[in-house]
Design a protein around this motif. Structure first.
Motif, mmCIF file in Angstrom:
data_model
loop_
_atom_site.group_PDB
_atom_site.id
_atom_site.type_symbol
_atom_site.label_atom_id
_atom_site.label_comp_id
_atom_site.label_asym_id
_atom_site.label_seq_id
_atom_site.Cartn_x
_atom_site.Cartn_y
_atom_site.Cartn_z
ATOM 1 N N GLY A 211 48.020 57.374 1.073
ATOM 2 C CA GLY A 211 47.431 56.343 1.500
ATOM 3 C C GLY A 211 48.206 55.273 2.229
ATOM 4 N N CYS B 261 37.481 53.684 -3.263
ATOM 5 C CA CYS B 261 37.890 54.920 -3.244
ATOM 6 C C CYS B 261 36.954 55.786 -4.308
ATOM 7 C CB CYS B 261 39.208 54.714 -4.077
ATOM 8 S SG CYS B 261 39.987 56.033 -4.948
ATOM 9 N N PHE C 156 42.065 54.591 2.372
ATOM 10 C CA PHE C 156 40.795 54.588 2.526
ATOM 11 C C PHE C 156 40.040 53.102 3.049
ATOM 12 C CE2 PHE C 156 36.285 54.118 0.863
ATOM 13 C CZ PHE C 156 35.507 55.047 1.509
ATOM 14 N N THR D 184 42.060 58.452 -10.801
ATOM 15 C CA THR D 184 43.423 58.927 -10.603
ATOM 16 C C THR D 184 44.165 57.789 -10.373
ATOM 17 O OG1 THR D 184 43.221 58.915 -8.257
ATOM 18 C CG2 THR D 184 42.988 61.163 -9.571
ATOM 19 N N TRP D 185 43.680 56.464 -10.721
ATOM 20 C CA TRP D 185 44.749 55.259 -10.307
ATOM 21 C C TRP D 185 45.775 54.986 -11.589
ATOM 22 C CZ3 TRP D 185 40.809 50.809 -8.585
ATOM 23 C CH2 TRP D 185 40.568 50.963 -7.113
ATOM 24 N N LEU E 164 47.264 51.458 -4.646
ATOM 25 C CA LEU E 164 46.796 51.002 -3.645
ATOM 26 C C LEU E 164 45.457 50.464 -3.638
ATOM 27 C CD1 LEU E 164 48.323 53.629 -1.041
ATOM 28 C CD2 LEU E 164 49.522 51.365 -1.884
ATOM 29 N N ALA E 165 44.863 50.839 -4.808
ATOM 30 C CA ALA E 165 43.497 50.203 -4.993
ATOM 31 C C ALA E 165 42.299 50.115 -3.810
ATOM 32 C CB ALA E 165 43.782 48.892 -5.674
ATOM 33 N N CYS E 166 42.440 51.040 -2.918
ATOM 34 C CA CYS E 166 41.496 51.024 -1.737
ATOM 35 C C CYS E 166 39.989 50.579 -2.263
ATOM 36 C CB CYS E 166 41.358 52.215 -1.062
ATOM 37 S SG CYS E 166 43.127 52.706 -0.331
ATOM 38 N N GLY F 90 45.542 62.668 -4.125
ATOM 39 C CA GLY F 90 45.543 62.051 -5.305
ATOM 40 C C GLY F 90 44.354 60.850 -5.595
ATOM 41 N N GLY F 91 44.847 60.183 -6.489
ATOM 42 C CA GLY F 91 46.198 59.327 -6.630
ATOM 43 C C GLY F 91 47.134 59.283 -5.348
ATOM 44 N N GLU F 92 48.266 58.802 -5.541
ATOM 45 C CA GLU F 92 49.302 58.597 -4.354
ATOM 46 C C GLU F 92 50.621 59.401 -4.698
ATOM 47 O OE1 GLU F 92 49.439 57.290 -1.112
ATOM 48 O OE2 GLU F 92 51.073 58.376 -1.323
ATOM 49 N N CYS G 85 47.867 55.607 -8.756
ATOM 50 C CA CYS G 85 47.795 55.097 -7.229
ATOM 51 C C CYS G 85 47.764 53.630 -7.467
ATOM 52 C CB CYS G 85 46.786 55.739 -6.355
ATOM 53 S SG CYS G 85 46.476 54.803 -4.805
HETATM 54 S S1 SF4 Z 1 41.715 56.276 -1.610
HETATM 55 FE FE1 SF4 Z 1 43.678 57.324 -2.000
HETATM 56 S S2 SF4 Z 1 45.227 55.553 -1.546
HETATM 57 FE FE2 SF4 Z 1 43.264 54.584 -1.712
HETATM 58 S S3 SF4 Z 1 43.166 54.020 -3.764
HETATM 59 FE FE3 SF4 Z 1 42.103 55.944 -3.717
HETATM 60 S S4 SF4 Z 1 43.698 57.515 -4.411
HETATM 61 FE FE4 SF4 Z 1 44.693 55.486 -3.905
#
Ligand code: SF4
Length: 217
Positions: A109, A36, A134, A41-42, A31-33, A74-76, A29
């Motif tokens: 995400g 998270c 997130f 899972t990144w 997107l790096a919220c 996920g992950g995405e 993933c």
């Molecule tokens: S919350 Fe979901 S979309 Fe955001 S960084 Fe984590 S895994 Fe990725």
């Protein structure tokens, strides 16, 4: 052979969607919220490449064991669109022969505004899609969502029938499941704001120090 890079799978998952479910967490993933809880899972280079056929076999076993649904998180998931679509289409076929209602829930995400036709096509077999990053600044009590901006999109009749009551449902406590395997101890579900630091504090108070957690890298 198509493969999906997967972080882990669990069955039965009871804290991410109604009933007993097969949970598939994809790996990768970007997107790096901030905040998270699944930072493990990144990295798309981690995880395990699993043949879609093997995942479908796992799903068939879950369906035979009485699964009520499939949850992909996920992950995405949408960062592996071709493999995800292949898996979801096959999972849809498997459930259609089960003789009972079985739903498919996918987390992404991406915001609804980012869900173009291509992305919706990938998740077309899903009855329900939870969309949105997130956002740590927007806590929520809504079930199965981590922040108030996330939307539960009901896309089919089954999704409407099974999930409509959950769209605005805010349980007193969020459903959380704890499972352990060779890979570690897994918290399944969506904790509320402060839940993870509270957990660490509680464990520390009992003399247990956890060092390697997925919500802090
Ligand atoms: S919350 Fe979901 S979309 Fe955001 S960084 Fe984590 S895994 Fe990725």
């Amino acid at each position: 052979m198509t493969t999906l890079t997967v972080s882990r799978t669990h069955y039965p998952v009871t804290a991410l969607g109604p009933g007993n479910r097969l949970g598939v967490w994809v790996q990768g993933c970007s997107l790096a919220c901030k905040g998270c809880m699944s930072q493990d899972t990144w990295n798309p280079m981690d995880g395990t490449k699993v043949a879609v056929d093997d995942l479908v076999r796992l799903w068939r076993e879950a369906v035979d064991a009485g699964a009520d649904g499939l949850t992909v998180s996920g992950g995405e998931p949408l960062q592996q669109p071709a493999a995800l679509r292949e898996f979801l289409v096959a999972a849809d076929d498997v459930r259609s022969t089960a003789g009972r209602e079985i739903d498919i829930l996918v987390y992404t995400g991406y915001e609804q505004s980012e869900m173009d036709d291509l992305r919706w096509r990938v998740v077309a077999p899903a009855d329900v899609v939870v969309t949105g990053r997130f956002d740590i600044a927007r806590p929520t009590s809504l079930i199965w969502r981590g922040s108030a901006n996330q939307r539960m999109v009901l896309r089919t009749d089954l999704g409407e029938r099974r999930y409509a009551d959950y769209v605005d449902h805010a349980p007193e406590r969020p459903p959380i499941q704890v499972r352990s395997d060779a890979g570690g101890i897994w918290l399944i579900g969506v904790p509320r704001r402060g839940g993870l630091t509270g957990l660490e504090r509680g464990l520390r108070g009992r003399g247990l120090d956890i060092e390697d957690v997925s919500w802090r890298r």
